[in-house]
Scaffold this motif. Sequence first.
Motif, PDB file in Angstrom:
ATOM      1  N   GLY A   1       0.804  -1.211   0.000  1.00 41.52           N
ATOM      2  CA  GLY A   1       0.000   0.000   0.000  1.00 41.52           C
ATOM      3  C   GLY A   1       0.841   1.266   0.000  1.00 41.52           C
ATOM      4  N   ALA A   2       1.874   1.306   0.837  1.00 43.87           N
ATOM      5  CA  ALA A   2       2.739   2.486   0.897  1.00 43.87           C
ATOM      6  C   ALA A   2       3.490   2.672  -0.421  1.00 43.87           C
ATOM      7  N   PHE A   3       3.967   1.566  -0.993  1.00 44.42           N
ATOM      8  CA  PHE A   3       4.692   1.626  -2.268  1.00 44.42           C
ATOM      9  C   PHE A   3       3.802   2.175  -3.376  1.00 44.42           C
ATOM     10  N   ILE A   4       2.602   1.650  -3.486  1.00 46.25           N
ATOM     11  CA  ILE A   4       1.689   2.049  -4.560  1.00 46.25           C
ATOM     12  C   ILE A   4       1.164   3.464  -4.330  1.00 46.25           C
ATOM     13  N   LEU A   5       0.831   3.809  -3.090  1.00 44.49           N
ATOM     14  CA  LEU A   5       0.368   5.160  -2.795  1.00 44.49           C
ATOM     15  C   LEU A   5       1.446   6.185  -3.146  1.00 44.49           C
ATOM     16  N   ASN A   6       2.685   5.904  -2.773  1.00 48.72           N
ATOM     17  CA  ASN A   6       3.786   6.815  -3.102  1.00 48.72           C
ATOM     18  C   ASN A   6       3.948   6.959  -4.619  1.00 48.72           C
ATOM     19  N   SER A   7       3.827   5.864  -5.331  1.00 49.40           N
ATOM     20  CA  SER A   7       3.928   5.902  -6.785  1.00 49.40           C
ATOM     21  C   SER A   7       2.822   6.769  -7.384  1.00 49.40           C
ATOM     22  N   GLY A   8       1.607   6.594  -6.914  1.00 43.08           N
ATOM     23  CA  GLY A   8       0.485   7.385  -7.418  1.00 43.08           C
ATOM     24  C   GLY A   8       0.620   8.859  -7.095  1.00 43.08           C
ATOM     25  N   MET A   9       1.090   9.171  -5.886  1.00 42.28           N
ATOM     26  CA  MET A   9       1.288  10.570  -5.506  1.00 42.28           C
ATOM     27  C   MET A   9       2.382  11.208  -6.364  1.00 42.28           C
ATOM     28  N   GLY A  10       3.408  10.424  -6.691  1.00 39.33           N
ATOM     29  CA  GLY A  10       4.476  10.928  -7.536  1.00 39.33           C
ATOM     30  C   GLY A  10       4.032  11.215  -8.956  1.00 39.33           C
ATOM     31  N   LYS A  11       2.965  10.564  -9.389  1.00 38.52           N
ATOM     32  CA  LYS A  11       2.451  10.782 -10.744  1.00 38.52           C
ATOM     33  C   LYS A  11       1.417  11.906 -10.794  1.00 38.52           C
TER      34      LYS A  11
ATOM     35  N   ASP B   1       2.668  16.212 -19.378  1.00 31.77           N
ATOM     36  CA  ASP B   1       2.063  15.445 -20.467  1.00 31.77           C
ATOM     37  C   ASP B   1       3.070  14.540 -21.181  1.00 31.77           C
ATOM     38  N   ASP B   2       4.320  14.987 -21.327  1.00 31.26           N
ATOM     39  CA  ASP B   2       5.292  14.145 -22.024  1.00 31.26           C
ATOM     40  C   ASP B   2       5.637  12.901 -21.191  1.00 31.26           C
ATOM     41  N   GLY B   3       5.672  13.026 -19.881  1.00 36.88           N
ATOM     42  CA  GLY B   3       5.892  11.859 -19.019  1.00 36.88           C
ATOM     43  C   GLY B   3       4.720  10.898 -19.082  1.00 36.88           C
ATOM     44  N   ALA B   4       3.512  11.461 -19.047  1.00 41.48           N
ATOM     45  CA  ALA B   4       2.302  10.632 -19.152  1.00 41.48           C
ATOM     46  C   ALA B   4       2.245   9.939 -20.504  1.00 41.48           C
ATOM     47  N   ALA B   5       2.654  10.642 -21.557  1.00 38.11           N
ATOM     48  CA  ALA B   5       2.634  10.055 -22.906  1.00 38.11           C
ATOM     49  C   ALA B   5       3.601   8.879 -22.992  1.00 38.11           C
TER      50      ALA B   5
ATOM     51  N   PHE C   1      -4.782  10.040 -19.295  1.00 37.07           N
ATOM     52  CA  PHE C   1      -4.103   8.807 -18.905  1.00 37.07           C
ATOM     53  C   PHE C   1      -3.318   9.016 -17.609  1.00 37.07           C
ATOM     54  N   GLY C   2      -2.584  10.109 -17.535  1.00 31.00           N
ATOM     55  CA  GLY C   2      -1.809  10.404 -16.325  1.00 31.00           C
ATOM     56  C   GLY C   2      -2.696  10.521 -15.107  1.00 31.00           C
ATOM     57  N   ARG C   3      -3.828  11.178 -15.268  1.00 28.44           N
ATOM     58  CA  ARG C   3      -4.784  11.328 -14.162  1.00 28.44           C
ATOM     59  C   ARG C   3      -5.367   9.968 -13.767  1.00 28.44           C
ATOM     60  N   LEU C   4      -5.684   9.129 -14.760  1.00 30.05           N
ATOM     61  CA  LEU C   4      -6.227   7.798 -14.491  1.00 30.05           C
ATOM     62  C   LEU C   4      -5.222   6.942 -13.715  1.00 30.05           C
TER      63      LEU C   4
END
Length: 141
Positions: A17-27, A32-36, A57-60
């Motif tokens: 949970g902490a790993f995934i939450l941190n990943s999502g917060m970082g995104k 847009d170029d990173g999301a692409a 996509f980045g928001r999703l």
Amino acid sequence: MGLPIKLRHVPARLAAGAFILNSGMGKRGMPDDGAAGLQQMAAHAFPQLKDMSPKDFGRLISTGEIALGVALLTPLVPTWLAALGLAGFSGGLLRMYKKVPGLTLSDGIRPTADGNAIAKDVFLAGIAGTLLLDEPTSRSR
């Protein structure tokens, strides 16, 4: 009546949970170029993602990772439900690992240097499997 999780599930749920939450917060607010770039990789495994705008996509991705991370960290969410979410998420990552060219060696399993970033997420599938298998097997004791 106690919480819908067992004490033995806490370390696995906390780590994932902490790993995934941190990943999502970082995104969150990713350019847009990173999301692409992420979208292009994901589209190898899920072609329908090509039709989204990089911003959407980045928001999703960010929102999905945050929601899953919070579900894993929240003791009121039953383990079987959080584990199903984790299984779907990790399954998607592993599908992407297999489909994106250049991430695996010629045997199709072992990662290349570029593939290590996604191949390491196999631990999430292991956590999901452990949590899902523990539920029915612990009830029969």
